[in-house]
Scaffold this motif. Structure first.
Motif, PDB file in Angstrom:
ATOM      1  N   LEU A  44      -0.030   3.261  13.045  1.00 33.88           N
ATOM      2  CA  LEU A  44       0.939   4.325  12.811  1.00 33.88           C
ATOM      3  C   LEU A  44       0.239   5.566  12.255  1.00 33.88           C
ATOM      4  CD1 LEU A  44       4.438   4.230  12.166  1.00 33.88           C
ATOM      5  CD2 LEU A  44       3.302   5.102  10.152  1.00 33.88           C
ATOM      6  N   LEU A  45      -0.638   5.365  11.290  1.00 30.76           N
ATOM      7  CA  LEU A  45      -1.341   6.490  10.665  1.00 30.76           C
ATOM      8  C   LEU A  45      -2.367   7.119  11.601  1.00 30.76           C
ATOM      9  CD1 LEU A  45      -1.807   4.927   7.134  1.00 30.76           C
ATOM     10  CD2 LEU A  45      -0.272   6.825   7.727  1.00 30.76           C
ATOM     11  N   ALA A  46      -2.959   6.325  12.477  1.00 28.85           N
ATOM     12  CA  ALA A  46      -3.957   6.841  13.410  1.00 28.85           C
ATOM     13  C   ALA A  46      -3.339   7.777  14.442  1.00 28.85           C
ATOM     14  CB  ALA A  46      -4.677   5.690  14.108  1.00 28.85           C
ATOM     15  N   GLU A  47      -2.068   7.593  14.732  1.00 31.93           N
ATOM     16  CA  GLU A  47      -1.392   8.425  15.738  1.00 31.93           C
ATOM     17  C   GLU A  47      -1.268   9.879  15.275  1.00 31.93           C
ATOM     18  OE1 GLU A  47       0.795   9.774  19.052  1.00 31.93           O
ATOM     19  OE2 GLU A  47      -0.809   8.363  18.728  1.00 31.93           O
ATOM     20  N   ARG A  48      -1.042  10.094  13.988  1.00 30.48           N
ATOM     21  CA  ARG A  48      -0.974  11.417  13.367  1.00 30.48           C
ATOM     22  C   ARG A  48       0.170  12.301  13.873  1.00 30.48           C
ATOM     23  NH1 ARG A  48      -7.265  12.022  13.687  1.00 30.48           N
ATOM     24  NH2 ARG A  48      -7.823  10.857  11.830  1.00 30.48           N
ATOM     25  N   PRO A  80      -4.331  11.090   5.639  1.00 32.74           N
ATOM     26  CA  PRO A  80      -5.738  10.693   5.829  1.00 32.74           C
ATOM     27  C   PRO A  80      -6.234   9.773   4.705  1.00 32.74           C
ATOM     28  CG  PRO A  80      -5.470  13.037   6.265  1.00 32.74           C
ATOM     29  CD  PRO A  80      -4.185  12.555   5.655  1.00 32.74           C
ATOM     30  N   ALA A  81      -5.847  10.094   3.473  1.00 34.57           N
ATOM     31  CA  ALA A  81      -6.252   9.248   2.343  1.00 34.57           C
ATOM     32  C   ALA A  81      -5.591   7.880   2.434  1.00 34.57           C
ATOM     33  CB  ALA A  81      -5.888   9.926   1.027  1.00 34.57           C
ATOM     34  N   LEU A  82      -4.324   7.860   2.817  1.00 31.94           N
ATOM     35  CA  LEU A  82      -3.616   6.588   2.982  1.00 31.94           C
ATOM     36  C   LEU A  82      -4.283   5.759   4.077  1.00 31.94           C
ATOM     37  CD1 LEU A  82      -1.287   4.677   2.311  1.00 31.94           C
ATOM     38  CD2 LEU A  82       0.180   6.057   3.810  1.00 31.94           C
ATOM     39  N   HIS A  83      -4.666   6.396   5.162  1.00 34.24           N
ATOM     40  CA  HIS A  83      -5.349   5.689   6.253  1.00 34.24           C
ATOM     41  C   HIS A  83      -6.634   5.041   5.747  1.00 34.24           C
ATOM     42  CE1 HIS A  83      -7.828   5.155   9.884  1.00 34.24           C
ATOM     43  NE2 HIS A  83      -6.669   4.899  10.473  1.00 34.24           N
ATOM     44  N   GLN A  84      -7.402   5.772   4.956  1.00 38.86           N
ATOM     45  CA  GLN A  84      -8.653   5.225   4.414  1.00 38.86           C
ATOM     46  C   GLN A  84      -8.389   4.048   3.487  1.00 38.86           C
ATOM     47  OE1 GLN A  84     -11.795   5.851   5.372  1.00 38.86           O
ATOM     48  NE2 GLN A  84     -10.747   7.062   6.931  1.00 38.86           N
ATOM     49  N   THR A  85      -7.361   4.142   2.662  1.00 40.73           N
ATOM     50  CA  THR A  85      -6.993   3.052   1.759  1.00 40.73           C
ATOM     51  C   THR A  85      -6.600   1.813   2.542  1.00 40.73           C
ATOM     52  OG1 THR A  85      -6.222   4.631   0.093  1.00 40.73           O
ATOM     53  CG2 THR A  85      -5.428   2.365  -0.109  1.00 40.73           C
ATOM     54  N   VAL A  86      -5.777   2.009   3.560  1.00 38.47           N
ATOM     55  CA  VAL A  86      -5.329   0.873   4.384  1.00 38.47           C
ATOM     56  C   VAL A  86      -6.514   0.252   5.100  1.00 38.47           C
ATOM     57  CG1 VAL A  86      -3.844   0.148   6.302  1.00 38.47           C
ATOM     58  CG2 VAL A  86      -3.018   1.852   4.668  1.00 38.47           C
ATOM     59  N   LEU A  87      -7.367   1.080   5.681  1.00 34.10           N
ATOM     60  CA  LEU A  87      -8.543   0.569   6.383  1.00 34.10           C
ATOM     61  C   LEU A  87      -9.429  -0.252   5.452  1.00 34.10           C
ATOM     62  CD1 LEU A  87     -10.209   0.446   8.974  1.00 34.10           C
ATOM     63  CD2 LEU A  87     -11.273   2.614   8.300  1.00 34.10           C
ATOM     64  N   ALA A  88      -9.642   0.248   4.246  1.00 34.78           N
ATOM     65  CA  ALA A  88     -10.472  -0.485   3.278  1.00 34.78           C
ATOM     66  C   ALA A  88      -9.842  -1.820   2.920  1.00 34.78           C
ATOM     67  CB  ALA A  88     -10.681   0.360   2.021  1.00 34.78           C
ATOM     68  N   ARG A  89      -8.533  -1.848   2.697  1.00 38.90           N
ATOM     69  CA  ARG A  89      -7.846  -3.087   2.311  1.00 38.90           C
ATOM     70  C   ARG A  89      -7.830  -4.094   3.460  1.00 38.90           C
ATOM     71  NH1 ARG A  89      -3.667  -3.770  -1.583  1.00 38.90           N
ATOM     72  NH2 ARG A  89      -4.693  -2.047  -2.622  1.00 38.90           N
ATOM     73  N   VAL A  90      -7.565  -3.630   4.669  1.00 37.22           N
ATOM     74  CA  VAL A  90      -7.553  -4.527   5.827  1.00 37.22           C
ATOM     75  C   VAL A  90      -8.936  -5.123   6.043  1.00 37.22           C
ATOM     76  CG1 VAL A  90      -7.315  -4.599   8.347  1.00 37.22           C
ATOM     77  CG2 VAL A  90      -5.572  -3.467   6.978  1.00 37.22           C
ATOM     78  N   LEU A 131       0.822  -1.210   0.000  1.00 36.19           N
ATOM     79  CA  LEU A 131       0.000   0.000   0.000  1.00 36.19           C
ATOM     80  C   LEU A 131       0.855   1.260   0.000  1.00 36.19           C
ATOM     81  CD1 LEU A 131      -2.775  -1.164   2.461  1.00 36.19           C
ATOM     82  CD2 LEU A 131      -3.033  -0.687   0.021  1.00 36.19           C
ATOM     83  N   LEU A 132       1.948   1.234   0.722  1.00 32.74           N
ATOM     84  CA  LEU A 132       2.836   2.395   0.718  1.00 32.74           C
ATOM     85  C   LEU A 132       3.426   2.613  -0.678  1.00 32.74           C
ATOM     86  CD1 LEU A 132       4.450   1.818   4.199  1.00 32.74           C
ATOM     87  CD2 LEU A 132       3.155   3.858   3.511  1.00 32.74           C
ATOM     88  N   ARG A 133       3.827   1.522  -1.339  1.00 33.09           N
ATOM     89  CA  ARG A 133       4.347   1.646  -2.714  1.00 33.09           C
ATOM     90  C   ARG A 133       3.274   2.199  -3.649  1.00 33.09           C
ATOM     91  NH1 ARG A 133       6.971  -3.024  -1.664  1.00 33.09           N
ATOM     92  NH2 ARG A 133       5.430  -4.297  -2.695  1.00 33.09           N
ATOM     93  N   GLU A 134       2.028   1.736  -3.477  1.00 35.49           N
ATOM     94  CA  GLU A 134       0.937   2.247  -4.306  1.00 35.49           C
ATOM     95  C   GLU A 134       0.751   3.752  -4.128  1.00 35.49           C
ATOM     96  OE1 GLU A 134      -2.639  -0.003  -3.525  1.00 35.49           O
ATOM     97  OE2 GLU A 134      -1.655  -1.897  -4.070  1.00 35.49           O
ATOM     98  N   HIS A 135       1.141   4.252  -2.961  1.00 33.08           N
ATOM     99  CA  HIS A 135       1.048   5.687  -2.683  1.00 33.08           C
ATOM    100  C   HIS A 135       2.379   6.406  -2.927  1.00 33.08           C
ATOM    101  CE1 HIS A 135      -3.021   6.291  -0.945  1.00 33.08           C
ATOM    102  NE2 HIS A 135      -2.966   4.973  -0.953  1.00 33.08           N
TER     103      HIS A 135
END
Length: 182
Positions: free
Chosen positions: A147-151, A167-177, A47-51
């Protein structure tokens, strides 16, 4: 929480420890956790690579940011000094180990899962994220969510400097998980 980690998540934590050691740091911070996640195959690194976030970029930006903040790479000098005061020469032990077992066989000190307070908070948030999703096991995606939730923390600053919209990365990760568990 650590007992709930999947093998990939354990590898990411070990890679975090290795990153701290390689940087001469005495404890594992958010930046080391991010480095562990980017360098370990799994959902988080994908996911990080995708971003557009690559491990080498994270490493370089982490070093740059820490240098700007004046964070020293201590290499556990206090521990070395304490051992030296009782006649133990860590450098000599290193040389002998390298001669007998090959370069890098002995690395001192090993941070030994000493986490910074913020990294401990991230682990708590990770466990909360997994629990909220009804997941028994914690994978690299969950660690990235925590990690992303800590901000806050060095890792978030590194991601921001690399252009990640956290925030967008967090949403992407949440959706994938969430999708992966279905």
């Amino acid at each position: 929480m650590l007992e709930r980690l999947t093998e990939q998540a354990k590898q990411a934590v070990t890679a975090s420890e290795d990153a701290a050691l390689a940087m001469g740091h005495d404890s594992i911070g958010t930046e080391h956790l991010l480095l562990g996640l980017t360098s370990t195959p799994g959902m988080a690194s994908e996911l990080l690579r995708e971003h557009g976030i690559e491990s080498q970029q994270v490493r370089e930006e982490t070093i740059r940011l820490l240098a700007e903040k004046g964070v020293p790479a201590t290499g556990s000098q206090a521990a070395k000094d304490a051992l030296s005061s009782i006649g133990i020469d860590v450098a000599e032990i290193q040389r002998r180990a390298d001669d007998n077992f090959g370069p890098g066989a002995f690395r001192f000190p090993r941070p030994g899962f000493t986490f910074t307070p913020r990294t401990k908070v991230i682990f708590d948030r990770t466990a909360q994220e997994a629990q909220a999703l009804g997941h028994q096991h914690i994978d690299t995606g969950h660690l990235l969510l925590g990690l992303l939730a800590e901000r806050e923390g060095v890792a978030i600053h590194v991601l921001s400097r690399l252009g990640a919209q956290t925030p967008a990365l967090h949403q992407t990760v949440l959706a994938r998980v969430t999708q992966q568990a279905s």
